[in-house]
Motif scaffolding. Structure first.
Motif, PDB file in Angstrom:
ATOM      1  N   GLU A 319       0.830  -1.201   0.000  1.00 33.52           N
ATOM      2  CA  GLU A 319       0.000   0.000   0.000  1.00 33.52           C
ATOM      3  C   GLU A 319       0.865   1.251   0.000  1.00 33.52           C
ATOM      4  O   GLU A 319       1.931   1.290   0.617  1.00 33.52           O
ATOM      5  N   HIS A 320       0.375   2.286  -0.699  1.00 31.78           N
ATOM      6  CA  HIS A 320       1.046   3.589  -0.716  1.00 31.78           C
ATOM      7  C   HIS A 320       0.078   4.642  -0.189  1.00 31.78           C
ATOM      8  O   HIS A 320      -1.135   4.580  -0.454  1.00 31.78           O
ATOM      9  N   PHE A 321       0.621   5.597   0.549  1.00 35.19           N
ATOM     10  CA  PHE A 321      -0.241   6.632   1.104  1.00 35.19           C
ATOM     11  C   PHE A 321       0.545   7.927   1.247  1.00 35.19           C
ATOM     12  O   PHE A 321       1.790   7.932   1.192  1.00 35.19           O
ATOM     13  N   VAL A 322      -0.187   9.003   1.425  1.00 35.89           N
ATOM     14  CA  VAL A 322       0.412  10.311   1.682  1.00 35.89           C
ATOM     15  C   VAL A 322      -0.265  10.907   2.907  1.00 35.89           C
ATOM     16  O   VAL A 322      -1.375  10.517   3.288  1.00 35.89           O
ATOM     17  N   TYR A 323       0.422  11.851   3.535  1.00 40.40           N
ATOM     18  CA  TYR A 323      -0.167  12.623   4.625  1.00 40.40           C
ATOM     19  C   TYR A 323      -0.591  13.972   4.073  1.00 40.40           C
ATOM     20  O   TYR A 323       0.076  14.545   3.197  1.00 40.40           O
ATOM     21  N   TYR A 324      -1.713  14.477   4.621  1.00 38.65           N
ATOM     22  CA  TYR A 324      -2.153  15.815   4.254  1.00 38.65           C
ATOM     23  C   TYR A 324      -2.646  16.520   5.506  1.00 38.65           C
ATOM     24  O   TYR A 324      -2.893  15.893   6.549  1.00 38.65           O
ATOM     25  N   GLN A 325      -2.778  17.816   5.464  1.00 37.54           N
ATOM     26  CA  GLN A 325      -3.221  18.611   6.603  1.00 37.54           C
ATOM     27  C   GLN A 325      -4.725  18.857   6.483  1.00 37.54           C
ATOM     28  O   GLN A 325      -5.189  19.461   5.508  1.00 37.54           O
ATOM     29  N   ASP A 326      -5.471  18.340   7.477  1.00 39.77           N
ATOM     30  CA  ASP A 326      -6.925  18.485   7.393  1.00 39.77           C
ATOM     31  C   ASP A 326      -7.362  19.871   7.822  1.00 39.77           C
ATOM     32  O   ASP A 326      -6.533  20.746   8.130  1.00 39.77           O
ATOM     33  N   GLU A 327      -8.703  20.072   7.878  1.00 37.69           N
ATOM     34  CA  GLU A 327      -9.243  21.408   8.170  1.00 37.69           C
ATOM     35  C   GLU A 327      -8.911  21.876   9.573  1.00 37.69           C
ATOM     36  O   GLU A 327      -8.981  23.077   9.879  1.00 37.69           O
ATOM     37  N   ASN A 328      -8.524  20.960  10.453  1.00 31.94           N
ATOM     38  CA  ASN A 328      -8.146  21.327  11.815  1.00 31.94           C
ATOM     39  C   ASN A 328      -6.635  21.520  11.966  1.00 31.94           C
ATOM     40  O   ASN A 328      -6.149  21.726  13.081  1.00 31.94           O
ATOM     41  N   GLY A 329      -5.931  21.420  10.868  1.00 35.13           N
ATOM     42  CA  GLY A 329      -4.480  21.580  10.927  1.00 35.13           C
ATOM     43  C   GLY A 329      -3.752  20.340  11.365  1.00 35.13           C
ATOM     44  O   GLY A 329      -2.556  20.393  11.651  1.00 35.13           O
ATOM     45  N   LEU A 330      -4.484  19.231  11.448  1.00 37.91           N
ATOM     46  CA  LEU A 330      -3.876  17.970  11.881  1.00 37.91           C
ATOM     47  C   LEU A 330      -3.441  17.144  10.682  1.00 37.91           C
ATOM     48  O   LEU A 330      -3.976  17.277   9.579  1.00 37.91           O
ATOM     49  N   ARG A 331      -2.499  16.247  10.936  1.00 37.64           N
ATOM     50  CA  ARG A 331      -2.006  15.381   9.867  1.00 37.64           C
ATOM     51  C   ARG A 331      -2.937  14.190   9.710  1.00 37.64           C
ATOM     52  O   ARG A 331      -3.217  13.470  10.661  1.00 37.64           O
ATOM     53  N   SER A 332      -3.375  13.981   8.483  1.00 35.30           N
ATOM     54  CA  SER A 332      -4.240  12.850   8.178  1.00 35.30           C
ATOM     55  C   SER A 332      -3.638  12.069   7.024  1.00 35.30           C
ATOM     56  O   SER A 332      -2.769  12.559   6.296  1.00 35.30           O
TER      57      SER A 332
END
Length: 361
Positions: A319-332
């Motif tokens: 599996e491959h994935f990336v992290y992004y910053q959600d609307e709360n500024g948290l890493r998802s």
């Protein structure tokens, strides 16, 4: 009366002061914590881009003459006599460049040349004497009328026989002397360095009067600058087909070149693992031997695709994935499907859109 009043006043003051020391100390309350608004983590972001994803490989190249002659003496233990050129001198094929001491050879050569000359004269004189003797005998035989006398007279073969034996001996001696001369000439040639090509002296070993020759030691190099081109050292020769047109980067300049089959280069011994790149533009006229550049070769291309920095993509198993910053500024985390990878970037097949931001670190 006044005295009693004064005593009473002092007593009241003392009680007041003592009372102060008996009261409990005022309690110090802890300060309330300062509550700041949540700012989120600090991330370095990168963005999904669309375009051609190109895989390249860079190679270092150097500009130098390919028609080069490296000279060395094939004999050891002989003193150097002289060097007649310096680095930068222009020389022509056949020009004497340096030589070892050959004083003993010169004496032997002169002696053998004198012997050869004497033998040639002897041969010439013997042939002349033979021809005269044969002519005289022909005349003599022509005047003999008596058959018995003619039968007993010396024949032409009889006259020629001693001369033939002498000539054979003289020719044998001359052949031996010539063989000795050839051997000495070969020795003299081994003690001389002669230019085999037109060019410029690009290297000259530093020599002292007391130095002795060492067989095979590199003494001098001649480079034909008219044969200069870019050379690329690589084991991936299959990437470069003769006739390919490429560009060499040199600072801000780009010089067009073409891959050359080295077997077509006259007077050139191809080097292993070397690609020969001939400039095809007048800009090469300003180049000098020793100049260096970089060549980028396109190996593969994925046109019009989505891609991001490959460091932003993480893997877990298949599996491959990336992290992004959600609307709360948290890493998802978000799962992605990847494809072609090149030069630090990776194609995104599913999971992200153009312009979308992901966390690089």
């Amino acid at each position: 009366m006044k005295f009693r009043g004064l005593v009473l006043l002092l007593a009241i003051c003392s009680l007041s002061l003592a009372g102060c020391s008996l009261l409990p100390a005022e309690e110090t309350l802890p300060q309330a914590p300062v509550i700041n608004a949540y700012q989120g983590e600090d991330f370095t972001l990168c963005y999904v881009q669309r375009g051609d994803l190109v895989q390249t490989e860079s190679f270092n190249v150097s500009y130098s003459a390919v028609r080069v002659e490296k000279l060395s003496f094939p004999v050891s233990g002989i003193l150097f006599k002289d060097v007649y050129v310096r680095v930068g001198d222009t020389v022509q094929a056949g020009q004497l460049l340096a030589e070892l001491d050959q004083s003993n050879l010169s004496e032997q050569l002169r002696s053998l040349e004198d012997q050869a000359e004497q033998l040639r004269l002897s041969i010439q004189q013997t042939e002349t004497s033979r021809d005269l003797a044969l002519e005289e005998q022909r005349i003599r035989l022509s005047f003999i009328e008596d058959e018995e006398e003619l039968e007993n007279a010396a024949t032409l073969e009889d006259i020629e026989r001693p001369y033939a034996a002498s000539l054979t001996e003289l020719h044998d001696q001359l052949r031996i002397v010539n063989m000795q001369l050839d051997a000495l000439e070969e020795q003299r040639a081994q003690r001389r360095l002669v230019a085999g090509i037109d060019g410029t002296v690009s290297y000259l070993r530093s020599l002292k009067d007391t130095d002795l020759s060492v067989e095979g030691e590199h003494i001098l190099t001649i480079s034909d600058s008219s044969s200069s081109m870019f050379l690329l050292k690589t084991e991936e020769l299959e990437l470069f087909e003769p006739g390919m047109e490429l560009k060499v980067s040199m600072g801000q300049d780009e010089i067009p070149v073409a891959v050359v089959d080295p077997s077509t280069l006259e007077g050139v011994t191809p080097e292993e693992d070397t690609v020969y790149l001939l400039p095809t533009d007048a800009a090469a006229l300003a180049l000098e031997d020793g100049d260096r550049g970089t060549l980028s070769l396109e190996l593969a291309r994925q046109p019009d695709c989505l891609y991001i920095n490959a460091k932003a993509v993480k893997s877990m198993g298949n599996e491959h994935f990336v992290y992004y910053q959600d609307e709360n500024g948290l890493r998802s985390m978000k799962t992605v499907v990847t494809g072609f990878e090149a030069d630090g970037y990776i194609q995104i097949l599913e999971g992200l859109e153009q312009g979308e931001a992901v966390i690089l670190r």
